[in-house]
Design a protein around this motif. Structure first.
Motif, PDB file in Angstrom:
ATOM      1  N   UNK A   1       0.804  -1.253  -0.037  1.00 57.27           N
ATOM      2  CA  UNK A   1       0.194  -0.025   0.220  1.00 57.27           C
ATOM      3  C   UNK A   1       0.785   1.191  -0.328  1.00 57.27           C
ATOM      4  N   UNK A   2       2.050   1.245   0.655  1.00 58.66           N
ATOM      5  CA  UNK A   2       2.912   2.385   0.746  1.00 58.66           C
ATOM      6  C   UNK A   2       3.397   2.553  -0.607  1.00 58.66           C
ATOM      7  N   UNK A   3       3.904   1.532  -1.298  1.00 56.36           N
ATOM      8  CA  UNK A   3       4.601   1.547  -2.668  1.00 56.36           C
ATOM      9  C   UNK A   3       3.580   2.193  -3.633  1.00 56.36           C
ATOM     10  N   UNK A   4       2.246   1.617  -3.469  1.00 52.73           N
ATOM     11  CA  UNK A   4       1.310   1.926  -4.531  1.00 52.73           C
ATOM     12  C   UNK A   4       0.827   3.503  -4.321  1.00 52.73           C
ATOM     13  N   UNK A   5       0.826   3.807  -3.117  1.00 52.55           N
ATOM     14  CA  UNK A   5       0.585   5.350  -2.677  1.00 52.55           C
ATOM     15  C   UNK A   5       1.770   6.351  -3.377  1.00 52.55           C
ATOM     16  N   UNK A   6       3.065   5.599  -3.074  1.00 49.20           N
ATOM     17  CA  UNK A   6       4.150   6.484  -3.887  1.00 49.20           C
ATOM     18  C   UNK A   6       3.841   6.580  -5.243  1.00 49.20           C
ATOM     19  N   UNK A   7       3.235   5.440  -6.157  1.00 50.87           N
ATOM     20  CA  UNK A   7       3.212   5.628  -7.470  1.00 50.87           C
ATOM     21  C   UNK A   7       2.245   6.594  -7.801  1.00 50.87           C
TER      22      UNK A   7
ATOM     23  N   UNK B   1       4.564  14.703  -0.957  1.00 53.28           N
ATOM     24  CA  UNK B   1       5.041  13.238  -0.990  1.00 53.28           C
ATOM     25  C   UNK B   1       6.405  13.261  -1.040  1.00 53.28           C
ATOM     26  N   UNK B   2       6.934  13.800  -2.051  1.00 52.68           N
ATOM     27  CA  UNK B   2       8.517  13.726  -2.263  1.00 52.68           C
ATOM     28  C   UNK B   2       9.288  14.476  -1.025  1.00 52.68           C
ATOM     29  N   UNK B   3       8.830  15.537  -0.384  1.00 49.79           N
ATOM     30  CA  UNK B   3       9.413  16.028   0.952  1.00 49.79           C
ATOM     31  C   UNK B   3       9.259  14.831   1.973  1.00 49.79           C
ATOM     32  N   UNK B   4       8.282  14.057   2.530  1.00 48.51           N
ATOM     33  CA  UNK B   4       7.943  13.199   3.166  1.00 48.51           C
ATOM     34  C   UNK B   4       9.118  12.072   2.893  1.00 48.51           C
TER      35      UNK B   4
ATOM     36  N   UNK C   1      -2.636   9.112  -1.029  1.00 47.05           N
ATOM     37  CA  UNK C   1      -2.551   9.588  -2.506  1.00 47.05           C
ATOM     38  C   UNK C   1      -3.280   8.301  -3.007  1.00 47.05           C
ATOM     39  N   UNK C   2      -3.195   7.233  -2.650  1.00 48.00           N
ATOM     40  CA  UNK C   2      -3.626   6.059  -3.300  1.00 48.00           C
ATOM     41  C   UNK C   2      -5.299   5.983  -2.999  1.00 48.00           C
ATOM     42  N   UNK C   3      -5.856   6.546  -1.751  1.00 51.20           N
ATOM     43  CA  UNK C   3      -7.231   6.781  -1.484  1.00 51.20           C
ATOM     44  C   UNK C   3      -7.708   7.888  -2.320  1.00 51.20           C
ATOM     45  N   UNK C   4      -6.765   9.047  -2.775  1.00 49.58           N
ATOM     46  CA  UNK C   4      -7.511  10.107  -3.541  1.00 49.58           C
ATOM     47  C   UNK C   4      -7.519   9.739  -4.889  1.00 49.58           C
ATOM     48  N   UNK C   5      -7.037   8.833  -5.366  1.00 49.16           N
ATOM     49  CA  UNK C   5      -6.871   8.328  -6.918  1.00 49.16           C
ATOM     50  C   UNK C   5      -8.004   7.208  -7.040  1.00 49.16           C
ATOM     51  N   UNK C   6      -8.392   6.600  -5.922  1.00 53.83           N
ATOM     52  CA  UNK C   6      -9.265   5.469  -6.272  1.00 53.83           C
ATOM     53  C   UNK C   6     -10.749   6.107  -6.250  1.00 53.83           C
TER      54      UNK C   6
END
Length: 470
Positions: free
Chosen positions: A374-380, A388-391, A429-434
């Motif tokens: 889920x972490x990797x999918x969120x990064x994608x 996100x890049x800051x975090x 970001x995964x939630x926002x895209x789904x």
């Protein structure tokens, strides 16, 4: 001044989740007070309190220095790593000094419990604000990810453990929220605000200096490189902290270090004299006496859990190039911080806990893998987000320190509050895209993960809290 501290006011729309966060933080701290009340509340002089706290405080690899400092003020922190922490806590020590004669108790346990509950509370509040106000999630999804974050094992632990990681996690989430709001409003972080954040974040933990610099660079872009900004926002605070750190060491820490060194020298001399006496007796004894003395003559071999460092000089003596990285990643970076290992629960790797402990329940590895995916999918999904890049730059910095150079790798899980919040931020970001059924399925998966981790970690933590001390 009101505007400066207005960020800590609870807003109308977040009152209910904030109340839940407060109850959760207070409940864990109440459990901890219940566990430690009998051994940490008796009053005494400074030396007695210090010995007593160090003898009975035992939570993973965390240190009880904050408890000691509040009990009777003394500067035991490593001033190169935590230059301001002892002085930020000093008002609480004065409060304890006033309460002790009134109550007949050392109230440091209650004071630090209130402090850690406040840090945990605002950590959850600022994470949720970042998810809603900056990333744009709805209340349901933000509450779900905030719950997932709180279900992580070492987020629960640092909620009540009086170590600097709780302060640092809260400070980093404040910095991330400020950065996100500035990005959203297309404004820069002003130099004065950078200086304030830099001083407090670095004063808590020196490595936070890098993260605050990365924050302003991510928000301000090319304007970061203005000479006046670098001079006033970074150079002047750094020099001031360095000068204060030198004064602090010379005035408060050097006498303690000198006394410790003299005590070590005296202890080694006594041990050497005792060994010399035993060797002389052994040489003069008959064969039967020698046979009885032989086991005592053998030195116990102490196996170091610290791997080979890059250098034996300076800060690099804490590095580690030989401890294997893959087991560290599986068991101690994404393992223990998310789900406690049942065996050696909250044990200290520098005492009795092995560096690597495997899960008894193999399903826990699937939970760990699901969180990582889920972490990797969120990064994608959030690859274009500066926030996100800051975090991720903060996360990358921590991984470079711990997995790259090997700093603290043998107990890396205790440092996890410095990066665990990056996981729900990426997942947002995964939630926002789904959309549609995908969003419903995602919510169900995250809810199941949060429920399982809350049950697993909560049960083991309750068992730990109800185990008598000593």
């Amino acid at each position: 001044m009101g505007k400066l501290f207005g960020i800590f006011r609870i807003k109308r729309g977040e009152a209910l989740p904030a109340a839940v966060a407060a109850v959760a933080a207070l409940a864990l701290n109440a459990f901890f007070v219940y566990k430690m009340y009998g051994v940490l509340t008796p009053p005494g002089n400074a030396a007695k309190l210090q010995r007593h706290i160090f003898n009975y405080f035992y939570i993973s690899g965390y240190d009880p220095i904050t408890l000691v400092t509040v009990s009777s003020w003394t500067d035991l922190y490593n001033v190169q790593r935590h230059p301001l922490l002892a002085f930020l806590i000093s008002p609480l020590s004065l409060l304890n000094a006033g309460l002790t004669p009134l109550t007949g108790l050392n109230c440091a346990l209650f004071i630090t419990a209130a402090l850690m509950a406040a840090c945990a509370f605002y950590s959850l509040v600022f994470l949720r604000r970042t998810l809603t106000e900056v990333i744009g999630l709805g209340p349901l999804d933000a509450n779900l990810l905030t719950t997932l974050f709180f279900s992580f094992g070492y987020v629960m632990v640092i909620t009540f453990t009086p170590d600097h990681f709780g302060f640092s996690m809260c400070m980093l989430l404040i910095v991330l929220y400020v950065a996100g709001m500035r990005m959203k409003k297309r404004k820069i972080v002003p130099t004065w605000q950078m200086a304030v954040l830099y001083v407090f974040a670095t004063g808590i933990t020196t490595t936070n200096s890098v993260k605050t610099v990365l924050m302003q660079l991510a928000v301000n872009g090319r304007k970061f490189f203005r000479p006046s900004n670098i001079l006033v926002g970074i150079v002047v605070p750094s020099v001031a902290l360095w000068m204060f750190c030198k004064f602090e060491y010379d005035t408060f820490v050097a006498p303690i270090d000198k006394a410790r060194h003299e005590a070590r020298v005296k202890k080694r001399a006594a041990q050497k004299a005792q060994e010399e006496k035993m060797r002389k007796l052994y040489a003069e004894a008959d064969s039967a006496t020698r046979a009885r003395m032989a086991p005592k003559m053998k030195k116990k071999r102490v196996v170091s859990k610290q791997g080979r460092p890059l250098s034996n000089e300076g800060m690099l003596r804490w590095s580690d190039v030989t401890t294997p990285r893959w087991p560290s990643l599986v068991e101690n970076v994404f393992g223990e911080p998310l789900l406690f290992h049942r065996r050696h629960l909250l044990g200290d790797a520098l005492r009795h806990r092995p560096v690597f402990v495997e899960y008894d329940i193999k399903a826990n590895y699937f939970v760990e893998a699901a969180v990582a995916l889920l972490f990797l999918a969120g990064i994608a999904c959030g690859a274009r987000s500066r926030l996100l890049w800051l975090a991720l730059s903060w996360f990358g910095f921590d991984m470079a320190l711990h997995l790259g150079l090997g700093f603290g790798i043998n107990e890396v899980y205790i440092m996890s509050p410095h990066w665990l919040f990056v996981l729900p931020v990426a997942m947002a970001f995964l939630f926002r895209r789904a959309r549609g059924w995908r969003l419903a399925a995602l919510r169900a998966v995250v809810a199941c993960l949060a429920a399982y981790m809350l049950a697993h970690n909560g049960w083991l933590l309750c068992r730990f809290m109800l185990t008598p001390v000593g």
